[in-house]
Motif scaffolding. Structure first.
Motif, short mmCIF file in Angstrom:
data_model
loop_
_atom_site.label_atom_id
_atom_site.label_comp_id
_atom_site.label_asym_id
_atom_site.label_seq_id
_atom_site.Cartn_x
_atom_site.Cartn_y
_atom_site.Cartn_z
N THR A 30 0.83 -1.22 0.00
CA THR A 30 0.00 0.00 0.00
C THR A 30 0.86 1.27 0.00
OG1 THR A 30 -1.80 -1.20 1.05
CG2 THR A 30 -1.87 1.20 1.21
N GLY A 56 -2.81 7.03 11.72
CA GLY A 56 -2.77 5.57 11.79
C GLY A 56 -1.34 5.10 11.74
N ARG A 57 -0.97 4.16 12.62
CA ARG A 57 0.43 3.74 12.73
C ARG A 57 0.58 2.24 12.56
NH1 ARG A 57 1.18 4.60 19.26
NH2 ARG A 57 -0.88 3.84 19.82
N SER A 58 -0.28 1.60 11.76
CA SER A 58 -0.17 0.14 11.61
C SER A 58 1.14 -0.22 10.93
CB SER A 58 -1.34 -0.40 10.78
OG SER A 58 -1.20 -0.02 9.44
N ILE A 117 1.45 -2.19 8.51
CA ILE A 117 1.32 -2.42 7.06
C ILE A 117 1.06 -1.13 6.28
CG2 ILE A 117 0.58 -4.81 7.40
CD1 ILE A 117 -2.22 -3.97 6.56
N HIS A 142 -2.02 8.79 15.93
CA HIS A 142 -2.73 7.55 16.28
C HIS A 142 -3.81 7.87 17.31
CE1 HIS A 142 0.00 7.95 19.62
NE2 HIS A 142 0.97 8.06 18.73
N SER A 143 -4.38 6.82 17.89
CA SER A 143 -5.54 7.05 18.76
C SER A 143 -5.17 7.75 20.08
CB SER A 143 -6.24 5.72 19.07
OG SER A 143 -5.41 4.92 19.87
N ALA A 157 -5.23 6.53 7.32
CA ALA A 157 -5.24 5.05 7.37
C ALA A 157 -5.73 4.62 8.74
CB ALA A 157 -3.85 4.51 7.08
N ILE A 158 -7.01 4.81 8.96
CA ILE A 158 -7.59 4.63 10.29
C ILE A 158 -8.55 3.44 10.30
CG2 ILE A 158 -8.92 5.84 12.11
CD1 ILE A 158 -8.20 8.33 9.92
N GLY A 159 -9.39 3.36 9.28
CA GLY A 159 -10.40 2.31 9.26
C GLY A 159 -11.72 2.78 9.85
N PHE A 207 -13.88 9.72 8.60
CA PHE A 207 -13.29 10.20 9.85
C PHE A 207 -12.66 11.59 9.68
CE2 PHE A 207 -9.78 10.53 12.88
CZ PHE A 207 -10.36 10.12 14.07
N VAL A 226 -6.59 6.04 2.49
CA VAL A 226 -6.28 4.61 2.43
C VAL A 226 -7.49 3.76 2.85
CG1 VAL A 226 -4.70 2.81 3.23
CG2 VAL A 226 -3.86 5.13 2.97
N GLY A 227 -8.36 4.34 3.61
CA GLY A 227 -9.46 3.58 4.24
C GLY A 227 -10.33 2.81 3.27
N ILE A 228 -10.67 1.60 3.68
CA ILE A 228 -11.68 0.83 2.96
C ILE A 228 -12.67 0.35 4.01
CG2 ILE A 228 -12.20 -1.20 1.54
CD1 ILE A 228 -9.44 -1.09 0.39
N GLY A 239 -6.57 1.66 -3.24
CA GLY A 239 -6.77 0.21 -3.34
C GLY A 239 -6.18 -0.35 -4.64
N THR A 246 -2.42 -0.40 -4.50
CA THR A 246 -1.88 -1.46 -3.65
C THR A 246 -1.61 -2.71 -4.49
OG1 THR A 246 -2.98 -0.62 -1.69
CG2 THR A 246 -2.45 -2.97 -1.67
P1 NDP Z 1 -5.29 -0.79 11.78
O1 NDP Z 1 -6.60 -1.04 12.44
O2 NDP Z 1 -4.19 -1.76 11.88
O3 NDP Z 1 -4.74 0.62 12.29
C1 NDP Z 1 -5.57 1.72 12.44
C2 NDP Z 1 -4.78 2.87 12.99
O4 NDP Z 1 -5.66 3.96 13.15
C3 NDP Z 1 -4.15 2.58 14.36
O5 NDP Z 1 -2.83 3.04 14.39
C4 NDP Z 1 -5.05 3.36 15.32
O6 NDP Z 1 -4.36 3.88 16.43
C5 NDP Z 1 -5.51 4.51 14.44
N1 NDP Z 1 -6.76 5.04 14.95
C6 NDP Z 1 -7.91 4.38 15.23
N2 NDP Z 1 -8.83 5.21 15.73
C7 NDP Z 1 -8.26 6.43 15.78
C8 NDP Z 1 -8.68 7.70 16.23
N3 NDP Z 1 -9.92 7.88 16.73
N4 NDP Z 1 -7.83 8.73 16.15
C9 NDP Z 1 -6.59 8.55 15.65
N5 NDP Z 1 -6.12 7.37 15.20
C10 NDP Z 1 -6.94 6.32 15.28
O7 NDP Z 1 -5.66 -0.48 10.27
P2 NDP Z 1 -4.81 -0.59 8.89
O8 NDP Z 1 -3.67 0.34 8.90
O9 NDP Z 1 -4.59 -2.01 8.57
O10 NDP Z 1 -5.92 -0.06 7.87
C11 NDP Z 1 -6.46 1.24 7.94
C12 NDP Z 1 -7.53 1.38 6.90
O11 NDP Z 1 -6.96 1.21 5.63
C13 NDP Z 1 -8.66 0.33 6.98
O12 NDP Z 1 -9.86 0.92 6.52
C14 NDP Z 1 -8.22 -0.72 5.99
O13 NDP Z 1 -9.30 -1.45 5.47
C15 NDP Z 1 -7.60 0.14 4.93
N6 NDP Z 1 -6.60 -0.53 4.12
C16 NDP Z 1 -6.66 -0.26 2.80
C17 NDP Z 1 -5.74 -0.78 1.95
C18 NDP Z 1 -5.82 -0.41 0.52
O14 NDP Z 1 -5.29 -1.11 -0.31
N7 NDP Z 1 -6.47 0.71 0.18
C19 NDP Z 1 -4.68 -1.70 2.40
C20 NDP Z 1 -4.65 -1.85 3.84
C21 NDP Z 1 -5.59 -1.29 4.66
P3 NDP Z 1 -3.70 2.94 17.57
O15 NDP Z 1 -2.46 2.39 16.97
O16 NDP Z 1 -3.44 3.89 18.69
O17 NDP Z 1 -4.72 1.89 17.88
#
Ligand code: NDP
Length: 293
Positions: free
Chosen positions: A140, A164-166, A168, A192-193, A211-213, A217, A232-234, A272, A275
């Motif tokens: 991604t 977002g700090r995942s 991936i 991040h959160s 990239a939050i999910g 948002f 990035v969100g899906i 998407g 990616t």
């Molecule tokens: P994760 O759930 O692994 O990580 C989400 C991140 O968002 C975490 O770091 C979390 O913080 C942060 N977060 C959640 N809530 C809040 C908030 N209220 N305020 C600030 N930060 C927040 O998700 P991914 O990184 O895997 O995926 C993110 C999105 O991207 C999803 O919608 C997923 O479906 C999509 N995605 C899309 C792809 C594409 O090809 N377009 C590929 C991969 C993912 P904390 O670490 O503190 O919990």
């Protein structure tokens, strides 16, 4: 506002990949081969893997989907990964996440030979990325960098805020944007959160990567006029309006944010699709052994 059009860019890059794959096949007598392991029946994961397989065939790669039921043991999965690591006909190997709770995703990720790790999640690849050495970059963030490159977006000196700090998406994205490279050379804030006053942080951004999910948002009041917005969100919601029965939403409120932004990615039709390009490029590099011999 201008659109960062994932459909247009991905189609163009796919043509280049297809030509390179044909050259590889003519030389070696076999196609680049991606193997995906899928566990269980998560609707999103099944769709993503099917799309990866379809795109492999479109560019002239072989692909295999090894689909396991939810009750597969961790030991069985690790054994299969070891076999695939040793198989010279397998160039790229990915395990679709998330995995069921009884399987440790860290063990699985580390079991994959880093030379076949075309998702770029193995610690060797992440470590090499940090050191700016040749490696497989997570698909991604790689796709996003290719998109920025395609549109010749000037990133040097800009303030990028990644939400977002995942492992991936968010974390590797922050590393790539901060690298001494083009695109890159940003000053990066990784949020991040637990970030205090997220809105104030995002408002300072020249480039936002969301990239939050969480659907919609990032709202217009969080965005500085002229910002570049990468969504990035899906987020899948059941819908009666689409053939698939689902509708996809990004992490950015597109309707409200688009008029304020200079560039923005749509969902669907943005990150998407890029990616998939990141994954295809990594698989081709694995087959051609351009990164690891
Ligand atoms: P994760 O759930 O692994 O990580 C989400 C991140 O968002 C975490 O770091 C979390 O913080 C942060 N977060 C959640 N809530 C809040 C908030 N209220 N305020 C600030 N930060 C927040 O998700 P991914 O990184 O895997 O995926 C993110 C999105 O991207 C999803 O919608 C997923 O479906 C999509 N995605 C899309 C792809 C594409 O090809 N377009 C590929 C991969 C993912 P904390 O670490 O503190 O919990």
């Amino acid at each position: 506002m201008k659109l960062l059009d994932g459909k247009l860019v991905s189609e163009k890059i796919k043509q280049d990949i297809k030509a390179e794959a044909a050259e590889f096949t003519a030389k070696t007598g076999r196609k680049p081969h991606l193997v995906a392991i899928l566990v269980g029946h998560d609707g999103g994961s099944e769709t993503y893997v099917a799309s990866k397989m379809r795109n492999c065939s479109l560019v002239g790669f072989d692909s295999s989907n090894l689909h396991y039921e939810d009750d597969v043991t961790e030991a069985e999965l690790l054994e299969r990964i070891r076999e695939l690591n040793a198989d010279p006909e397998v160039d790229g190997l990915i395990v679709q996440l998330p995995l069921p709770a009884h399987i440790d995703p860290e063990k699985v990720t580390e079991a994959i030979d880093y030379r076949k790790d075309v998702d770029g999640f193995h610690p060797v690849n992440l470590g090499r990325m940090l050191r700016n050495l040749p490696c497989f970059i997570p698909a991604t963030p790689f796709g996003i960098m290719l998109m920025l490159e395609h549109y010749r977006i000037e990133t040097a000196g800009k303030h990028a805020v990644v939400v977002g700090r995942s492992n991936i998406v968010g974390s590797p994205m922050s590393v790539l944007l901060a690298r001494n490279a083009n695109p890159g050379n940003c000053t990066v804030t990784l949020t991040h959160s637990r970030t205090n006053d997220l809105k104030a942080e995002v408002l300072r951004a020249d480039i936002i990567v969301a990239a939050i999910g969480r659907k919609n948002f990032i709202t217009a009041d969080m965005v500085k006029p002229g910002a570049i917005v990468i969504d990035v969100g899906i987020n899948r919601e059941i819908s009666t309006q689409t053939k698939s029965g689902y509708k996809l939403y990004g992490d950015v409120d597109f309707e409200q944010v688009a008029p304020k932004s200079s560039w923005i990615t749509p969902v669907p039709g943005g990150v998407g699709l890029m990616t998939i390009i990141g994954l295809l490029k990594n698989t081709l590099a694995a087959a051609k052994k351009t990164i690891y011999s």
